[in-house]
Design a protein around this motif. Structure first.
Motif, PDB file in Angstrom:
ATOM      1  N   VAL A 153     -15.240  36.303   1.910  1.00 55.31           N
ATOM      2  CA  VAL A 153     -15.270  34.980   2.551  1.00 55.31           C
ATOM      3  C   VAL A 153     -16.657  34.367   2.402  1.00 55.31           C
ATOM      4  O   VAL A 153     -16.798  33.191   2.040  1.00 55.31           O
ATOM      5  CB  VAL A 153     -14.862  35.071   4.041  1.00 55.31           C
ATOM      6  N   PHE A 154     -17.686  35.154   2.655  1.00 55.90           N
ATOM      7  CA  PHE A 154     -19.064  34.663   2.512  1.00 55.90           C
ATOM      8  C   PHE A 154     -19.318  34.174   1.096  1.00 55.90           C
ATOM      9  O   PHE A 154     -19.840  33.078   0.879  1.00 55.90           O
ATOM     10  CB  PHE A 154     -20.056  35.770   2.897  1.00 55.90           C
ATOM     11  N   ARG A 155     -18.947  34.969   0.105  1.00 60.29           N
ATOM     12  CA  ARG A 155     -19.201  34.614  -1.299  1.00 60.29           C
ATOM     13  C   ARG A 155     -18.446  33.345  -1.694  1.00 60.29           C
ATOM     14  O   ARG A 155     -19.017  32.439  -2.302  1.00 60.29           O
ATOM     15  CB  ARG A 155     -18.816  35.777  -2.209  1.00 60.29           C
ATOM     16  N   VAL A 156     -17.169  33.271  -1.332  1.00 65.35           N
ATOM     17  CA  VAL A 156     -16.364  32.090  -1.658  1.00 65.35           C
ATOM     18  C   VAL A 156     -16.927  30.850  -0.953  1.00 65.35           C
ATOM     19  O   VAL A 156     -17.066  29.784  -1.564  1.00 65.35           O
ATOM     20  CB  VAL A 156     -14.879  32.320  -1.291  1.00 65.35           C
ATOM     21  N   GLU A 166     -19.990  19.099   1.111  1.00 65.30           N
ATOM     22  CA  GLU A 166     -20.309  19.424   2.508  1.00 65.30           C
ATOM     23  C   GLU A 166     -21.723  19.984   2.603  1.00 65.30           C
ATOM     24  O   GLU A 166     -22.085  20.916   1.894  1.00 65.30           O
ATOM     25  CB  GLU A 166     -19.302  20.436   3.053  1.00 65.30           C
ATOM     26  N   GLU A 167     -22.517  19.399   3.484  1.00 70.45           N
ATOM     27  CA  GLU A 167     -23.916  19.808   3.637  1.00 70.45           C
ATOM     28  C   GLU A 167     -24.101  21.022   4.547  1.00 70.45           C
ATOM     29  O   GLU A 167     -25.076  21.749   4.424  1.00 70.45           O
ATOM     30  CB  GLU A 167     -24.746  18.641   4.189  1.00 70.45           C
ATOM     31  N   ASP A 168     -23.179  21.233   5.477  1.00 71.07           N
ATOM     32  CA  ASP A 168     -23.333  22.270   6.489  1.00 71.07           C
ATOM     33  C   ASP A 168     -22.672  23.574   6.037  1.00 71.07           C
ATOM     34  O   ASP A 168     -21.447  23.652   5.959  1.00 71.07           O
ATOM     35  CB  ASP A 168     -22.703  21.785   7.797  1.00 71.07           C
ATOM     36  N   PRO A 169     -23.470  24.609   5.744  1.00 73.06           N
ATOM     37  CA  PRO A 169     -22.868  25.866   5.284  1.00 73.06           C
ATOM     38  C   PRO A 169     -21.986  26.526   6.338  1.00 73.06           C
ATOM     39  O   PRO A 169     -20.989  27.170   6.001  1.00 73.06           O
ATOM     40  CB  PRO A 169     -24.073  26.734   4.928  1.00 73.06           C
ATOM     41  N   VAL A 170     -22.311  26.360   7.606  1.00 71.36           N
ATOM     42  CA  VAL A 170     -21.494  26.947   8.674  1.00 71.36           C
ATOM     43  C   VAL A 170     -20.105  26.318   8.670  1.00 71.36           C
ATOM     44  O   VAL A 170     -19.096  27.025   8.820  1.00 71.36           O
ATOM     45  CB  VAL A 170     -22.179  26.815  10.049  1.00 71.36           C
ATOM     46  N   ALA A 171     -20.030  25.017   8.470  1.00 69.32           N
ATOM     47  CA  ALA A 171     -18.736  24.337   8.419  1.00 69.32           C
ATOM     48  C   ALA A 171     -17.893  24.859   7.259  1.00 69.32           C
ATOM     49  O   ALA A 171     -16.683  25.057   7.404  1.00 69.32           O
ATOM     50  CB  ALA A 171     -18.932  22.828   8.297  1.00 69.32           C
ATOM     51  N   VAL A 172     -18.521  25.106   6.126  1.00 66.24           N
ATOM     52  CA  VAL A 172     -17.789  25.617   4.962  1.00 66.24           C
ATOM     53  C   VAL A 172     -17.296  27.039   5.237  1.00 66.24           C
ATOM     54  O   VAL A 172     -16.174  27.396   4.877  1.00 66.24           O
ATOM     55  CB  VAL A 172     -18.657  25.556   3.686  1.00 66.24           C
ATOM     56  N   ARG A 174     -16.617  28.314   8.213  1.00 65.69           N
ATOM     57  CA  ARG A 174     -15.507  28.182   9.181  1.00 65.69           C
ATOM     58  C   ARG A 174     -14.218  27.760   8.477  1.00 65.69           C
ATOM     59  O   ARG A 174     -13.146  28.303   8.748  1.00 65.69           O
ATOM     60  CB  ARG A 174     -15.863  27.180  10.275  1.00 65.69           C
ATOM     61  N   GLU A 175     -14.324  26.813   7.577  1.00 75.44           N
ATOM     62  CA  GLU A 175     -13.159  26.343   6.829  1.00 75.44           C
ATOM     63  C   GLU A 175     -12.559  27.475   5.985  1.00 75.44           C
ATOM     64  O   GLU A 175     -11.338  27.651   5.932  1.00 75.44           O
ATOM     65  CB  GLU A 175     -13.574  25.185   5.925  1.00 75.44           C
ATOM     66  N   THR A 176     -13.409  28.263   5.372  1.00 72.00           N
ATOM     67  CA  THR A 176     -12.941  29.378   4.546  1.00 72.00           C
ATOM     68  C   THR A 176     -12.294  30.458   5.410  1.00 72.00           C
ATOM     69  O   THR A 176     -11.269  31.036   5.030  1.00 72.00           O
ATOM     70  CB  THR A 176     -14.104  29.943   3.698  1.00 72.00           C
ATOM     71  N   THR A 178     -10.779  29.897   8.216  1.00 72.67           N
ATOM     72  CA  THR A 178      -9.477  29.317   8.602  1.00 72.67           C
ATOM     73  C   THR A 178      -8.469  29.483   7.483  1.00 72.67           C
ATOM     74  O   THR A 178      -7.306  29.842   7.726  1.00 72.67           O
ATOM     75  CB  THR A 178      -9.648  27.823   8.968  1.00 72.67           C
ATOM     76  N   GLU A 179      -8.874  29.246   6.253  1.00 78.35           N
ATOM     77  CA  GLU A 179      -7.968  29.432   5.114  1.00 78.35           C
ATOM     78  C   GLU A 179      -7.516  30.877   5.007  1.00 78.35           C
ATOM     79  O   GLU A 179      -6.344  31.139   4.698  1.00 78.35           O
ATOM     80  CB  GLU A 179      -8.655  29.003   3.820  1.00 78.35           C
ATOM     81  N   LEU A 180      -8.418  31.812   5.262  1.00 79.83           N
ATOM     82  CA  LEU A 180      -8.035  33.229   5.231  1.00 79.83           C
ATOM     83  C   LEU A 180      -6.970  33.499   6.284  1.00 79.83           C
ATOM     84  O   LEU A 180      -5.965  34.173   6.000  1.00 79.83           O
ATOM     85  CB  LEU A 180      -9.250  34.124   5.467  1.00 79.83           C
ATOM     86  N   THR A 181      -7.175  32.984   7.481  1.00 74.88           N
ATOM     87  CA  THR A 181      -6.193  33.167   8.555  1.00 74.88           C
ATOM     88  C   THR A 181      -4.833  32.601   8.144  1.00 74.88           C
ATOM     89  O   THR A 181      -3.791  33.227   8.350  1.00 74.88           O
ATOM     90  CB  THR A 181      -6.679  32.514   9.854  1.00 74.88           C
ATOM     91  N   GLU A 182      -4.832  31.425   7.537  1.00 75.64           N
ATOM     92  CA  GLU A 182      -3.595  30.796   7.088  1.00 75.64           C
ATOM     93  C   GLU A 182      -2.927  31.617   5.986  1.00 75.64           C
ATOM     94  O   GLU A 182      -1.702  31.738   5.958  1.00 75.64           O
ATOM     95  CB  GLU A 182      -3.860  29.381   6.584  1.00 75.64           C
ATOM     96  N   LEU A 183      -3.732  32.193   5.092  1.00 75.07           N
ATOM     97  CA  LEU A 183      -3.181  33.023   4.015  1.00 75.07           C
ATOM     98  C   LEU A 183      -2.511  34.287   4.532  1.00 75.07           C
ATOM     99  O   LEU A 183      -1.541  34.771   3.951  1.00 75.07           O
ATOM    100  CB  LEU A 183      -4.288  33.436   3.040  1.00 75.07           C
ATOM    101  N   THR A 184      -3.026  34.837   5.615  1.00 76.73           N
ATOM    102  CA  THR A 184      -2.522  36.109   6.111  1.00 76.73           C
ATOM    103  C   THR A 184      -1.501  35.964   7.238  1.00 76.73           C
ATOM    104  O   THR A 184      -1.036  36.957   7.775  1.00 76.73           O
ATOM    105  CB  THR A 184      -3.684  37.008   6.590  1.00 76.73           C
ATOM    106  N   SER A 185      -1.162  34.735   7.586  1.00 75.59           N
ATOM    107  CA  SER A 185      -0.185  34.516   8.661  1.00 75.59           C
ATOM    108  C   SER A 185       1.228  34.553   8.136  1.00 75.59           C
ATOM    109  O   SER A 185       1.542  34.241   7.046  1.00 75.59           O
ATOM    110  CB  SER A 185      -0.426  33.146   9.318  1.00 75.59           C
TER     111      SER A 185
END
Length: 185
Positions: A153-156, A166-172, A174-176, A178-185
């Protein structure tokens, strides 16, 4: 040459990045970096072991920040919640460093030797995360799976951040996550 002026390490980083962009990593020498920074080669070696270390200096500090955040996660946090805390701490560490991070990413991506070093750095993060999770009582196989997943997740997220708008690395991050959570649901 300026000998004792403060800020030599940062000037060396800036000089190295400029030279790597102009003539490539392989085409750049320590002497050229030192000359561009206005210091001697000896001063360069006081700050960095070699020209590769200009790009990887601080890796240990970043790992420490990430692991400390994982370890400091609430005891009630599950393995992935603790890993997320560590990965988000990395995002905070990168805030305001996008230009340098983007330049570094481009140099590393273009150089096989440096990509190998980057993979080693990522493997070190996995090892450190896995050990910290085991210390929290997570079974070894689950700890390794959570650590590998978190570092992926960090690398992606890092790649998305340096290549995206997107300027904010924390936002990116968090978004990634969230995508992981969606992929594994």
């Amino acid at each position: 040459m300026v000998r004792w002026e403060p800020g030599a390490a940062e000037r060396l980083r800036v000089a190295a990045m400029a030279l790597y962009a102009e003539q490539g990593y392989d085409g750049t020498t320590v002497a050229q970096i030192a000359d561009r920074a206005g210091v001697t080669a000896r001063t360069f070696f006081r700050h960095f072991a070699d020209k590769r270390e200009v790009l990887f200096a601080g890796s240990e500090s970043l790992e420490q920040v990430m692991v400390e955040a994982l370890v400091s996660a609430p005891a009630s946090a599950g393995p992935m919640e603790a890993v997320a805390a560590g990965v988000l701490a990395a995002g905070e560490a990168f805030a305001g460093r996008r230009d340098f991070s983007r330049q570094r990413y481009e140099v590393v991506s273009a150089t096989p030797e440096l990509r190998e070093r980057e993979f080693i750095k990522m493997a070190s993060l996995v090892t450190a995360f896995s050990a910290a999770l085991r210390e929290r009582g997570v079974a070894p196989a689950r700890a390794l799976l959570a650590a590998e997943t978190g570092i992926t997740v960090f690398r992606v997220a890092f790649e998305r951040w340096v290549e995206g708008a997107e300027e904010d690395p924390v936002a990116v991050i968090r978004e990634t996550l969230t995508e992981l959570t969606e992929l594994t649901s």
